[in-house]
Design an enzyme around this catalytic site. Structure first.
Site, PDB file in Angstrom:
ATOM      1  N   CYS A 212     -11.666   8.442  32.425  1.00 32.40           N
ATOM      2  CA  CYS A 212     -12.305   9.711  32.055  1.00 32.40           C
ATOM      3  C   CYS A 212     -13.758   9.796  32.515  1.00 32.40           C
ATOM      4  O   CYS A 212     -14.232  10.867  32.885  1.00 32.40           O
ATOM      5  CB  CYS A 212     -12.234   9.911  30.541  1.00 32.40           C
ATOM      6  SG  CYS A 212     -10.551  10.010  29.892  1.00 32.40           S
TER       7      CYS A 212
ATOM      8  N   CYS B 227       2.682  21.900  23.787  1.00 28.95           N
ATOM      9  CA  CYS B 227       1.521  22.409  24.524  1.00 28.95           C
ATOM     10  C   CYS B 227       1.170  21.392  25.608  1.00 28.95           C
ATOM     11  O   CYS B 227       1.078  20.209  25.334  1.00 28.95           O
ATOM     12  CB  CYS B 227       0.343  22.599  23.574  1.00 28.95           C
ATOM     13  SG  CYS B 227      -1.203  23.057  24.386  1.00 28.95           S
TER      14      CYS B 227
ATOM     15  N   ASP C 208       9.897   5.559  21.150  1.00 27.83           N
ATOM     16  CA  ASP C 208       9.205   6.464  20.233  1.00 27.83           C
ATOM     17  C   ASP C 208       9.971   6.596  18.923  1.00 27.83           C
ATOM     18  O   ASP C 208       9.966   7.647  18.290  1.00 27.83           O
ATOM     19  CB  ASP C 208       9.038   7.842  20.896  1.00 27.83           C
ATOM     20  CG  ASP C 208       7.922   8.661  20.256  1.00 27.83           C
ATOM     21  OD1 ASP C 208       7.088   8.072  19.553  1.00 27.83           O
ATOM     22  OD2 ASP C 208       7.900   9.889  20.464  1.00 27.83           O
TER      23      ASP C 208
ATOM     24  N   CYS D 246     -10.194  18.137  29.333  1.00 25.57           N
ATOM     25  CA  CYS D 246      -9.179  18.308  28.288  1.00 25.57           C
ATOM     26  C   CYS D 246      -9.796  18.754  26.977  1.00 25.57           C
ATOM     27  O   CYS D 246      -9.199  19.545  26.225  1.00 25.57           O
ATOM     28  CB  CYS D 246      -8.372  17.016  28.101  1.00 25.57           C
ATOM     29  SG  CYS D 246      -9.326  15.596  27.497  1.00 25.57           S
TER      30      CYS D 246
ATOM     31  N   CYS E 100      -6.028  17.481  33.088  1.00 14.79           N
ATOM     32  CA  CYS E 100      -6.372  16.132  33.542  1.00 14.79           C
ATOM     33  C   CYS E 100      -6.267  15.995  35.063  1.00 14.79           C
ATOM     34  O   CYS E 100      -5.184  16.189  35.638  1.00 14.79           O
ATOM     35  CB  CYS E 100      -5.461  15.103  32.872  1.00 14.79           C
ATOM     36  SG  CYS E 100      -5.890  13.395  33.299  1.00 14.79           S
TER      37      CYS E 100
ATOM     38  N   CYS F  14      -3.824  20.392  16.588  1.00 15.54           N
ATOM     39  CA  CYS F  14      -3.092  20.282  17.852  1.00 15.54           C
ATOM     40  C   CYS F  14      -1.884  21.218  17.847  1.00 15.54           C
ATOM     41  O   CYS F  14      -1.076  21.201  16.918  1.00 15.54           O
ATOM     42  CB  CYS F  14      -2.653  18.832  18.054  1.00 15.54           C
ATOM     43  SG  CYS F  14      -1.575  18.567  19.473  1.00 15.54           S
TER      44      CYS F  14
ATOM     45  N   CYS G 254     -15.760  13.035  32.325  1.00 15.99           N
ATOM     46  CA  CYS G 254     -14.904  14.228  32.348  1.00 15.99           C
ATOM     47  C   CYS G 254     -14.624  14.719  30.924  1.00 15.99           C
ATOM     48  O   CYS G 254     -14.284  13.942  30.041  1.00 15.99           O
ATOM     49  CB  CYS G 254     -13.595  13.907  33.060  1.00 15.99           C
ATOM     50  SG  CYS G 254     -12.444  15.310  33.147  1.00 15.99           S
TER      51      CYS G 254
ATOM     52  N   CYS H   3      -8.436  22.379  25.299  1.00 11.60           N
ATOM     53  CA  CYS H   3      -7.536  22.312  24.140  1.00 11.60           C
ATOM     54  C   CYS H   3      -7.644  23.589  23.304  1.00 11.60           C
ATOM     55  O   CYS H   3      -8.722  23.915  22.796  1.00 11.60           O
ATOM     56  CB  CYS H   3      -7.882  21.100  23.283  1.00 11.60           C
ATOM     57  SG  CYS H   3      -6.895  20.979  21.776  1.00 11.60           S
TER      58      CYS H   3
END
Length: 365
Positions: A195, A248, A140, A201, A255, A221, A198, A205
């Site tokens: 998904c 968060c 990352d 999420c 999920c 976000c 679904c 959120c």
């Protein structure tokens, strides 16, 4: 490109076997090996996402966009991107509301350091099989489209939340890469859409940031707001932050794949650090800068800095407290930065209003 795309299929198979074994010893999961070029459709969609301003203040994402096309931008002559997954303990212990919420991934040692150390050890093993080859580890910390690369190998699929979802690991794991000029390929059977219909999420959120198309509007976000955004919150942003101090986990908690993930051991580096977690929001707010730096030594939390830590803590306290005794505590932190001062004023107003409503209800009863 498949495993058979490399000229020496036997060597490729041996290397992939070694990577699986050595990864497991290090607590990693070998997530496949992709080619150096990035899928054009993804680049087009990602480019539109940037142009729409969805990256917020993360200007470096736009600056790095041209580098995503080919891994050779990171390592001249690159032919392969090896992907590795590192699960973290999830969901972790409950955070009492009075302590504020810290994302589960950040409760132990900084994952950048943990992952990079493991990848460097793997690179040493690879060097013995590919004399003269070059290897660059990234955790990352370099412009590698890691979710896209892991999708190319079929290790998982990008979910509505934009996170990679693996049938084995859910979505609570880090990704790291080794870029190399050696030819290595490894893919898995194509997974089904994780998904399907679904929308858990999306509904959960707090900032309504999840668009549902595999991309999020980072500006909404809470993880972005508490970590990447350095300015003053709007009223709406402050409300969405709620009692969160750093990050968060709502999309992860929503999920179903994270409830199905296989139980396993986790790296001891990710053991939760109680000295910081167990402080109440009031105690967190009153930390000196020296204490903040001491308690966040080796933690991902340190990167947000002391003033942003105070801004987030003031916001969380203002969203949760109805005790007017907290107002002098808040005001004692005034004068350090305008974003913090704005949040202190807002928090004091919220607490005053909440305390007044409570007192009125008590008199009525």
């Amino acid at each position: 490109m498949t495993e058979n795309s490399c000229s020496d299929a036997d060597l490729n198979a041996a290397v992939c076997g070694l990577l699986e074994r050595e990864s497991e010893k290090l607590g990693l999961v070998f997530a496949g090996a992709a080619g150096e070029e990035t899928d054009g459709k993804f680049l087009e969609e990602y480019g539109r996402w940037l142009d729409d301003g969805c990256a917020g203040e993360m200007a470096y994402l736009k600056e790095h966009y041209p580098l995503l096309r080919n891994a050779a931008s990171l390592l001249p002559g690159a032919r392969s991107v090896l992907i590795f997954a590192l699960p973290w303990p999830f969901p972790g212990n409950d955070c009492p509301p009075e302590n504020g919420f810290i994302s589960s991934y950040a409760r132990g040692r900084d994952y950048h350091r943990v992952m990079r150390s493991k990848l460097k050890r793997l690179a040493v093993s690879l060097s013995a099989l590919y004399p003269g080859a070059s290897f660059r580890a990234a955790a990352d910390s370099a412009p590698v489209p890691e979710v896209e690369k892991a999708s190319e190998t079929n290790f998982g699929r990008r979910g509505r939340s934009s996170l990679l979802i693996s049938e084995k690991l859910g979505s609570a794991f880090f990704l790291g890469e080794i870029v190399t000029d050696a030819c290595i390929r490894k893919s898995f059977p194509e997974p089904a859409d994780p998904c399907r219909g679904c929308m858990r999420c999306v509904r959960r959120c707090p900032g309504h940031a999840i668009r549902g198309d595999g991309f999020i509007d980072a500006r909404k976000c809470v993880s972005y707001l508490t970590i990447e955004f350095h300015g003053a919150f709007t009223d709406e942003e402050s409300l969405s932050v709620g009692g969160r101090v750093y990050g968060c986990d709502e999309c992860l908690l929503a999920c179903p794949w994270n409830r199905r993930r296989r139980a396993g051991s986790f790296d001891s580096d990710f053991t939760e650090r109680g000295a910081l977690l167990n402080l109440t929001l009031r105690d967190k707010l009153m930390l000196s800068e020296d204490d903040f730096l001491r308690l966040t030594e080796g933690s991902a939390i340190r990167r947000i800095g002391y003033l942003q830590w105070l801004r987030n803590t003031a916001c969380a306290l203002g969203n949760l407290s109805s005790d007017t005794d907290d107002i002098p505590l808040l005001e004692s932190r005034s004068g350090l930065s305008e974003p913090l001062d704005a949040e202190i004023r807002r928090a004091a107003a919220k607490i005053t209003l909440r305390a007044g409503a409570r007192d009125k209800t008590s008199r009525t009863l």
